[in-house]
Design a protein around this motif. Structure first.
Motif, mmCIF file in Angstrom:
data_model
loop_
_atom_site.group_PDB
_atom_site.id
_atom_site.type_symbol
_atom_site.label_atom_id
_atom_site.label_comp_id
_atom_site.label_asym_id
_atom_site.label_seq_id
_atom_site.Cartn_x
_atom_site.Cartn_y
_atom_site.Cartn_z
ATOM 1 N N GLY A 143 0.815 -1.210 0.000
ATOM 2 C CA GLY A 143 0.000 0.000 0.000
ATOM 3 C C GLY A 143 0.847 1.257 0.000
ATOM 4 O O GLY A 143 0.578 2.214 -0.735
ATOM 5 N N ILE A 144 1.885 1.241 0.819
ATOM 6 C CA ILE A 144 2.752 2.417 0.921
ATOM 7 C C ILE A 144 3.474 2.650 -0.392
ATOM 8 O O ILE A 144 3.546 3.775 -0.893
ATOM 9 C CB ILE A 144 3.775 2.226 2.065
ATOM 10 N N GLU A 145 3.984 1.575 -0.980
ATOM 11 C CA GLU A 145 4.731 1.724 -2.225
ATOM 12 C C GLU A 145 3.859 2.294 -3.341
ATOM 13 O O GLU A 145 4.321 3.061 -4.180
ATOM 14 C CB GLU A 145 5.346 0.378 -2.638
ATOM 15 N N SER A 146 2.572 1.911 -3.334
ATOM 16 C CA SER A 146 1.703 2.421 -4.398
ATOM 17 C C SER A 146 1.372 3.896 -4.165
ATOM 18 O O SER A 146 1.045 4.609 -5.104
ATOM 19 C CB SER A 146 0.413 1.593 -4.463
ATOM 20 N N ARG A 147 1.477 4.360 -2.941
ATOM 21 C CA ARG A 147 1.119 5.758 -2.647
ATOM 22 C C ARG A 147 2.312 6.707 -2.731
ATOM 23 O O ARG A 147 2.146 7.884 -3.049
ATOM 24 C CB ARG A 147 0.529 5.847 -1.230
ATOM 25 N N LEU A 148 3.488 6.208 -2.394
ATOM 26 C CA LEU A 148 4.636 7.110 -2.324
ATOM 27 C C LEU A 148 5.348 7.189 -3.661
ATOM 28 O O LEU A 148 5.553 6.186 -4.337
ATOM 29 C CB LEU A 148 5.616 6.643 -1.248
ATOM 30 N N GLY A 149 5.746 8.383 -4.028
ATOM 31 C CA GLY A 149 6.436 8.582 -5.291
ATOM 32 C C GLY A 149 7.920 8.350 -5.156
ATOM 33 O O GLY A 149 8.379 7.679 -4.220
ATOM 34 N N ARG A 150 8.670 8.906 -6.060
ATOM 35 C CA ARG A 150 10.102 8.670 -6.088
ATOM 36 C C ARG A 150 10.872 9.466 -5.036
ATOM 37 O O ARG A 150 12.061 9.271 -4.858
ATOM 38 C CB ARG A 150 10.642 8.991 -7.476
ATOM 39 N N GLY A 151 10.187 10.377 -4.376
ATOM 40 C CA GLY A 151 10.871 11.211 -3.382
ATOM 41 C C GLY A 151 11.207 10.475 -2.101
ATOM 42 O O GLY A 151 11.946 10.979 -1.269
ATOM 43 N N VAL A 152 10.665 9.276 -1.948
ATOM 44 C CA VAL A 152 10.918 8.514 -0.729
ATOM 45 C C VAL A 152 11.361 7.109 -1.125
ATOM 46 O O VAL A 152 10.785 6.489 -2.012
ATOM 47 C CB VAL A 152 9.643 8.410 0.137
ATOM 48 N N GLN A 153 12.406 6.639 -0.461
ATOM 49 C CA GLN A 153 12.822 5.254 -0.699
ATOM 50 C C GLN A 153 12.193 4.363 0.365
ATOM 51 O O GLN A 153 12.408 4.583 1.554
ATOM 52 C CB GLN A 153 14.340 5.164 -0.637
ATOM 53 N N VAL A 154 11.414 3.399 -0.085
ATOM 54 C CA VAL A 154 10.784 2.476 0.854
ATOM 55 C C VAL A 154 11.658 1.228 0.960
ATOM 56 O O VAL A 154 12.024 0.635 -0.052
ATOM 57 C CB VAL A 154 9.362 2.100 0.401
ATOM 58 N N GLU A 155 12.027 0.870 2.189
ATOM 59 C CA GLU A 155 12.857 -0.323 2.384
ATOM 60 C C GLU A 155 12.155 -1.290 3.313
ATOM 61 O O GLU A 155 11.589 -0.890 4.323
ATOM 62 C CB GLU A 155 14.204 0.081 3.023
ATOM 63 N N ARG A 156 12.228 -2.555 2.959
ATOM 64 C CA ARG A 156 11.717 -3.582 3.859
ATOM 65 C C ARG A 156 12.791 -3.846 4.891
ATOM 66 O O ARG A 156 13.922 -4.146 4.547
ATOM 67 C CB ARG A 156 11.390 -4.846 3.068
ATOM 68 N N SER A 157 12.400 -3.730 6.151
ATOM 69 C CA SER A 157 13.406 -3.695 7.202
ATOM 70 C C SER A 157 13.294 -4.895 8.127
ATOM 71 O O SER A 157 12.224 -5.483 8.284
ATOM 72 C CB SER A 157 13.213 -2.403 7.992
ATOM 73 N N ALA A 158 14.426 -5.225 8.746
ATOM 74 C CA ALA A 158 14.395 -6.191 9.850
ATOM 75 C C ALA A 158 13.704 -5.517 11.038
ATOM 76 O O ALA A 158 13.416 -4.329 11.006
ATOM 77 C CB ALA A 158 15.814 -6.604 10.212
ATOM 78 N N CYS A 159 13.455 -6.305 12.070
ATOM 79 C CA CYS A 159 12.697 -5.839 13.240
ATOM 80 C C CYS A 159 13.170 -4.466 13.722
ATOM 81 O O CYS A 159 14.348 -4.237 13.926
ATOM 82 C CB CYS A 159 12.850 -6.853 14.374
ATOM 83 N N LEU A 160 12.220 -3.551 13.902
ATOM 84 C CA LEU A 160 12.546 -2.198 14.360
ATOM 85 C C LEU A 160 12.430 -2.069 15.878
ATOM 86 O O LEU A 160 12.621 -0.989 16.421
ATOM 87 C CB LEU A 160 11.619 -1.176 13.691
ATOM 88 N N GLY A 161 12.087 -3.172 16.544
ATOM 89 C CA GLY A 161 11.966 -3.121 18.004
ATOM 90 C C GLY A 161 10.730 -2.367 18.464
ATOM 91 O O GLY A 161 10.741 -1.703 19.500
ATOM 92 N N LEU A 162 9.666 -2.435 17.673
ATOM 93 C CA LEU A 162 8.407 -1.774 18.033
ATOM 94 C C LEU A 162 7.276 -2.801 18.023
ATOM 95 O O LEU A 162 6.132 -2.490 17.683
ATOM 96 C CB LEU A 162 8.101 -0.657 17.026
ATOM 97 N N CYS A 163 7.624 -4.037 18.398
ATOM 98 C CA CYS A 163 6.721 -5.178 18.212
ATOM 99 C C CYS A 163 5.403 -5.021 18.963
ATOM 100 O O CYS A 163 4.400 -5.605 18.579
ATOM 101 C CB CYS A 163 7.405 -6.456 18.662
#
Lengths: 605, 286
Positions: free
Chosen positions: A127-147
């Protein structure tokens, strides 16, 4: 060392970012304009090379300002610190948070790790990738510690200053807002929300979280703060170590080594200076307790580090804080600054003649830096690769000196030990696992968060407290490096000896519950991806073994029985070699979760 | 006058290797001890002139009381240790390490690799045809030597030889992480733009042939490389007054490679650019 610097210099922004950290260059050897005097005096040698440890902060400074690290910026930083460019390039490419390729100023890291995956991270990502343009790099991340607030996303927008925003639990709309304007994103909820027991008078380690104002030193003191340090000064260093030893405290980071013994070993080393390192690189998928302590009760860690340093005779403490923990970093920095301003850090703490100060160092995205020798290398400005032990850190640690490296939770346990005395502390828990323990409960529960219980509580008790949902299929104990247990094993006592007897591991206290709606093969694949991505690449069993493990799990997919048997056998053989022959705990434990899923949950059977 | 360095007398430690008592001087590694006792321990990343990083894990042995296997190349011997060099556990790890390496790296020019694969019954093909390989082609960007990273096992020896342990040029480092880790100069550019001084000391220590003389690389490509037809001539480099020892490898009356003996107490196998590559004038027959 005859360093060779390529052509090309930094942009004004990059130069400013580096100079803000290091001050302006003092000679042309460091990158200033050349003067005649520079030709008569080459500034180099030990003093120049001794600033290598500033490489990681320097890379952060550039990355924070510009969003990536260009060749010109890296060269300038190398000149300033007398670091070979090839080595600096090796360091910059080691960490997940840095890029040596141009990228947009804003990076949105969407957690796709276990708890978030179970909470629908892949749909969120799409969903995020379809909404955000080229100005933002979307990365799939390992655990952010916000479980406890899965699914989570972290936006980092480079600039002066760098801005971050956390969206958790994230919706597509909120995550997009956080990425496009981090300043106007709603503030993160208070860390109290991560402590369902907050305010319970029976709490020991978490008693101040949600009760005190984490920014106020006075409030901390009004709630019993700095009583432990005064007690430590009364006891003297040897007395403190005796109390810690008698309390039976063992390391909470996963290795469960007696803390008093490591302190004693360092305190008695004739080689000086001694170093204290607090390992706050909490990156185990499912773990977030250290973050909650640092956000909710930061002065407790400052005080605990001061006590530890006094006991082992260290005058410098290094807090290695996970790079993704931006709020924790701010709160800890504020706490350290306040303590310093009030004479609780510095040359003469409380007028007792002990000198100690804390330096906060941000990690940059590397799970392996939780391994103590890798952490030292990272602090020293090298690639975060582990080394062979022995020699152990108590003898040869940070900068080659005797070093105590303790986890955040381990250190804050020292405060109640001094407050209540070792005998009373040792009464808590079981005979061989003493004291209170923090558990990070997440996944299929109604009230995820950090729970404090005395050692000895069973897995079922912890899960019931957190409101485990119906249809429990599996519990991951100890995180990605831990092991799965089945719903029929909820009477396992959560102690070091109890989990060991059950063939599982307590690790750092991660308890992740998964119900039968979560596809387990997908989880195992995510764990395998995690280890493949986080392997430092130093040793062959882990570097290649984690890849072969992931490939085999891909091949198996949803297959079971005879169709999966060959690959299971292969996994077993590779796993055994990883466990036996890898250089550090990362590779040694990379097969635990998969093995337990096969053997205990009967997966692929 | 030749001086044989005697060093400080060292205490002898007693322990057992495969249940046989052995005594080695204090400070010896398990590898030293095992080799002195006549045990055949395979090694890849260990270099006789370098401090080991213990990356390949092919030399692992079992030490009683240790949870994991230990690399013999870096673990120091301790009195009372019980070391086993050929247990099922040891053989298993060595076999898997060989399988992992051979399935991801071209070991065709690694001395002894084929012999070990046979001895430990390793089957590198078992990971299937889709097993990931770094997939790097040879980098031919200068006239002196070739970097063929498809043959690289990331032993770190070239990095150590280029850096603080010998040459102090620091032209190369490991970059990236995990399976994507590579040896590279800064910004992964061509050698000509790097700090490389073309001493070739990295070639001297490379255990797999990933780094090789351009002459060797070209002859292998043409199918004319024939080690059995080569002679090795010991001589002294005449370029300067230091007088480093050279070993000239000659095939068909052409110098095809230059090495230097590692047991030279001054140079330990290291040469400079002139000694390593500056031999064309010898062959100028006009």
């Amino acid at each position: 060392m005859d360093l060779h610097f390529g052509a090309g210099g930094p942009t004004d922004d990059e130069r400013a970012a580096v100079d803000e950290l290091l001050g302006p260059p003092t000679s042309s050897w460091e990158g200033a304009d050349r003067r005649d005097a520079d030709l008569r005096w080459a500034r180099g040698g030990r003093a120049a090379r001794g600033r290598r440890h500033l490489l990681l902060p320097g890379l952060h400074a550039i990355n924070d300002r510009v969003g990536w690290i260009s060749a010109g910026a890296l060269t300038y930083l190398c000149r300033r610190l007398t670091v070979p460019p090839a080595e600096a390039y090796g360091v910059a490419t080691f960490y997940a948070m840095f890029s040596v390729e141009p990228r947009p100023a804003t990076v949105l890291r969407v957690c796709t790790d276990l708890a978030c995956a179970a909470a629908g991270a892949s749909d969120l990502c799409a969903g995020i990738e379809s909404r955000l343009g080229r100005g933002v790099q979307v990365e799939r991340s390992a655990c952010l510690g916000l479980c406890e607030r899965a699914p989570a996303a972290l936006a980092i927008k480079a600039g002066d200053p760098v801005r971050t925003a956390v969206s958790a639990p994230a919706t597509v709309q909120e995550a997009v807002l956080a990425a496009s304007s981090p300043d106007s994103a709603p503030e993160e909820p208070s860390p109290t929300t991560a402590v369902p027991q907050a305010g319970d008078p029976s709490l020991t380690l978490l008693r101040r979280v949600g009760v005190v104002d984490p920014s106020s030193l006075d409030d901390y003191r009004a709630h019993g703060g700095y009583a432990a340090l005064r007690r430590a000064f009364e006891l003297g260093p040897a007395g403190v170590i005796r109390e810690v030893t008698d309390s039976g405290l063992v390391g909470r980071g996963g290795a469960a080594f007696p803390t008093g013994r490591t302190w004693q070993a360092v305190a008695s080393q004739p080689d000086h200076p001694h170093h204290l390192v607090c390992n706050a690189n909490e990156s185990e998928p499912g773990a977030f307790k250290d973050r909650v302590i640092m956000e909710g009760d930061p002065y407790a860690l400052v005080e605990a580090m001061t006590v530890a340093a006094y006991a082992i005779g260290a005058h410098r403490g290094h807090l290695y804080l996970r790079g993704e923990y931006s709020r924790a970093a701010h709160r800890m920095q504020h706490a350290v600054d306040q303590a310093r301003a009030r004479g609780l850090l510095g040359d003469d703490i409380l007028g007792r003649g002990h000198a100690f100060d804390i330096e906060i160092r941000r990690g940059a995205g590397a799970y392996v830096c939780g391994e103590e020798t890798a952490l030292f290398r990272s602090l020293e400005g090298h690639r975060g690769e582990p080394r062979e032990k022995p020699p152990f850190p108590g003898e040869t640690g940070l900068f080659g000196r005797p070093t105590v490296a303790n986890n955040v939770e381990t250190l804050v346990n020292v405060l109640p030990i001094l407050a209540m005395g070792a005998p009373a502390y040792a009464m808590i828990g079981t005979e061989r696992s003493t004291g209170p323990k923090l558990f990070c409960v997440s996944g299929s529960v109604d009230r995820p968060g950090v729970y404090e219980l005395p050692f000895g509580a069973t897995l079922g008790e912890v899960l019931r407290l957190a409101g485990v949902r119906d249809g429990l299929r599996a519990v991951l104990l100890g995180g990605a490096a831990g092991s799965f247990v089945g719903p029929d094993e909820l009477d396992i006592p959560l102690t070091f000896e109890g989990t060991r007897e059950a063939g599982a591991t307590l690790g750092s206290g991660v308890v992740m519950a998964f119900d039968d709606t979560v596809p387990l093969p997908r989880l195992l694949l995510r764990i395998a991806e995690f280890f493949r991505a986080e392997s430092c690449g130093l040793c062959v069993p882990c570097r290649v073994g984690t890849v072969r493990q992931e490939e085999a799990l891909h091949r198996i997919g949803e297959r079971t029985g005879a169709a999966a048997a060959d690959d299971i056998a292969l996994l077993r053989e590779v796993g055994r070699a990883m466990r036996d022959a890898s250089a550090c705990g990362l590779g040694q434990n990379a097969w635990n979760a998969v093995e337990s899923a096969v053997d205990r949950l009967g997966m692929y059977g | 006058m030749t001086v044989t360095p005697l060093g400080i007398p060292r205490r002898l430690l007693e322990f057992t290797i495969d249940d046989e008592k052995t005594r080695v001087p204090e400070g010896s590694t398990l590898l030293d001890a095992c080799r002195a006792a006549g045990k055949d321990i395979p090694t890849l990343c260990h270099g006789d002139t370098l401090t080991p990083k213990s990356t390949c894990r092919i030399c692992v042995v079992e030490v009683e009381g240790s949870r994991t296997l230990v690399p013999a190349c870096s673990r120091k011997a301790e009195p009372g240790m019980a070391v086993r060099t050929d247990t099922a556990r040891v053989r298993h790890s060595r076999r898997i390490v060989l399988e992992l390496l051979a399935s991801s790296t071209d070991l065709s020019t690694t001395p002894k690799a084929a012999e070990w694969i046979k001895k430990y019954e390793a089957k590198p093909d078992r990971f299937g045809p889709d097993a990931a390989r770094p997939g790097e082609g040879p980098r031919v960007d200068n006239d002196l030597y070739v970097r063929d990273y498809g043959k690289c096992v990331l032993c770190y020896k070239c990095v150590d030889a280029c850096g603080e342990q010998w040459q102090n040029s620091f032209a190369i480092s490991v970059c990236g992480r995990g399976f994507d880790a590579r040896i590279a100069v800064e910004h992964d550019g061509p050698l000509a733009e790097s700090a490389c001084v073309y001493c070739g000391n990295c070639i001297e220590v490379c255990p797999t042939g990933a780094l090789s003389f351009r002459s060797e690389f070209d002859m292998r490509a043409a199918g004319t490389w024939d080690e059995s037809a080569q002679t090795a001539t010991a001589t002294v480099c005449a370029h300067c007054e230091v007088g480093c020892t050279l070993t000239l490898h000659v095939q068909d009356n052409e110098i095809v490679k230059v090495t230097s003996p590692h047991d030279n107490p001054v140079t330990h196998g290291n040469l400079c650019n002139k000694g390593r590559f500056g031999h064309q004038h010898v062959q100028n027959r006009d």
